[in-house]
Design a protein around this motif. Structure first.
Motif, short mmCIF file in Angstrom:
data_model
loop_
_atom_site.label_atom_id
_atom_site.label_comp_id
_atom_site.label_asym_id
_atom_site.label_seq_id
_atom_site.Cartn_x
_atom_site.Cartn_y
_atom_site.Cartn_z
N GLY A 66 0.77 -1.37 -0.05
CA GLY A 66 -0.07 0.17 0.01
C GLY A 66 0.77 1.29 -0.17
O GLY A 66 0.42 2.42 -0.49
N ILE A 133 -3.64 -7.80 0.12
CA ILE A 133 -4.63 -7.20 0.44
C ILE A 133 -5.14 -7.32 2.19
O ILE A 133 -5.78 -6.73 2.76
N ASP A 134 -4.18 -8.17 2.82
CA ASP A 134 -4.29 -8.36 4.10
C ASP A 134 -3.75 -7.00 4.79
O ASP A 134 -2.76 -6.53 4.65
N PRO A 135 -4.73 -6.66 5.85
CA PRO A 135 -4.44 -5.48 6.47
C PRO A 135 -3.05 -5.41 7.20
O PRO A 135 -2.44 -4.31 7.75
N HIS A 139 -1.29 -4.52 3.28
CA HIS A 139 -2.37 -3.43 3.45
C HIS A 139 -2.78 -2.54 2.08
O HIS A 139 -2.83 -1.27 2.11
N ASN A 140 -3.06 -3.27 1.12
CA ASN A 140 -3.18 -2.79 -0.25
C ASN A 140 -4.67 -3.11 -0.79
O ASN A 140 -5.31 -3.95 -0.22
N THR A 141 -5.15 -2.56 -1.84
CA THR A 141 -6.05 -3.12 -2.58
C THR A 141 -5.57 -3.69 -3.85
O THR A 141 -4.65 -3.11 -4.35
N TRP A 142 -6.28 -4.71 -4.54
CA TRP A 142 -5.88 -4.97 -5.66
C TRP A 142 -6.00 -4.18 -6.76
O TRP A 142 -5.25 -4.04 -7.63
N ASN A 144 -5.62 -0.94 -6.59
CA ASN A 144 -4.59 0.03 -6.49
C ASN A 144 -3.19 -0.38 -6.69
O ASN A 144 -2.53 0.21 -7.48
N SER A 170 -4.92 -8.92 -11.18
CA SER A 170 -4.36 -9.68 -10.05
C SER A 170 -4.26 -11.10 -10.40
O SER A 170 -3.45 -11.77 -9.82
#
Length: 348
Positions: A66, A133-135, A139-142, A144, A170
């Protein structure tokens, strides 16, 4: 700038039009060919030179996180058997998880296709999707992460060469990373060299092998395989190995919802133990001596304890001090120094 952009577009278009990735066979040790089933290579994700190169680049690139600070390699370190010597790896926000980073090697031979300590991922491709995507990790989004890759000057062309399209998603990212991870093969420990007739085991190592195979002493083979036929040193299954009476972490049971699987975790490989401390799913043991002591006199009963922990009533198998020393010597003989120094796996 317009001319440069046009040139890059033409390069990508040419890659897409001439999409012919180069097949790449895994460098499978001869002993693996003799003793193990064929590796798992999905039909829709064959190994290629271009795919592996892309996967390797992605593995070492913090662009997937992220804030562009953490790569896969940040928690899977080659010198540490592609695991992490910290008990819990901190993510980009400095938050630690509750499980030790699992080592990455010989995963192409996991025919049960369950990955992570709790087996929640059903393929290497699926496994590669989750940390992004694991916070607590990247801690990102796919969307993004894909946007960052799409905007990077080199990635569209690399994806075109590997997969025939410069449009990144992804699925393709996970396929590339999985291709690279499948190349992480460890098969040159002292014990492998012994099986190949190149060296002899020391007396301590041979004694330790006997302890390992002895059902009344080490009794290690039920979960970690009977040498020399299981060179993975794991059954890739899930067990409650007598660590706790109650469970803050339900392990496999949290995934299946089955109370009979509360406190069960995946059997880790015994390969490369010299580099992969700390041990157990939560990294509670810093040394091999502590691990051996646990099975010798530290077993704890719980409702889901594995029936293979037959000596739980006595606290463990009660090894002599000599047996402990010899077993440690044998376990260390399963470590592969060439693996942690292989330049093919390095970021270069």
């Amino acid at each position: 700038m317009s001319s440069c952009a046009k040139e890059e577009t033409n390069k990508t278009e040419q890659a897409e039009e001439g999409y012919e990735p180069t097949p790449l066979a895994l460098q499978t040790p001869v002993l693996f060919q003799e003793k193990l089933d064929s590796p798992v290579i999905p039909a829709d994700n064959p190994q290629t030179v271009e795919g592996v190169a892309l996967g390797k680049k992605l593995f070492f690139d913090p662009i997937l996180s992220g804030n562009n600070t953490l790569a896969c390699a940040g928690c899977h370190i080659q010198e540490e058997g592609f695991s992490d010597s910290r008990q819990f790896s901190p993510g980009i926000d400095g938050v630690e998880g509750r499980r030790n980073s699992m080592p990455l090697f010989n995963l192409a031979w996991n025919h049960k296709e369950t990955f992570f300590w709790d087996g929640r991922a059903i393929s290497l491709e699926n496994q590669a999707l989750e940390p992004v995507i694991d916070p607590v990790e990247m801690h990102n989004t796919w969307p993004n992460a894909v946007s960052s890759l799409q905007a990077a000057p080199e990635y569209p062309e690399l994806f075109a060469k590997a997969f025939g399209t410069s449009t990144i998603d992804s699925t393709l990212v996970s396929k590339a990373i999985a291709q690279f991870v499948r190349t992480l093969i460890s098969g040159n420990s002292r014990y492998d060299q012994y099986l190949r007739g190149e060296i002899e085991l020391t007396q301590a190592e041979q004694n330790g092998l006997n302890v390992y195979k002895d059902e009344e002493r080490g009794d290690c083979f039920h979960c970690h395989g009977t040498p020399p036929n299981n060179l993975l040193w794991t059954d890739n299954d899930f067990h409650n190995n007598g660590l706790d009476k109650t469970f803050d972490d339900l392990g496999r049971g949290a995934i299946t919802g089955d109370p009979r699987e509360f406190g069960l975790f995946k059997t880790p490989s015994l390969r490369n133990l010299a580099y992969t401390a700390p041990y157990m799913h939560d990294g509670r043991f810093e040394t091999l001596e502590e691990v051996i002591d646990h099975y010798s006199e530290g077993l704890v009963y719980s409702e889901t304890i594995d029936p293979l922990m037959k000596a739980v009533g006595e606290g463990g198998v009660q090894l002599s001090e000599q047996d402990k020393q010899d077993l440690k010597a044998f376990l260390l003989a399963l470590s592969d120094e060439s693996f942690i120094n292989n330049p093919d796996f390095q970021n270069k």
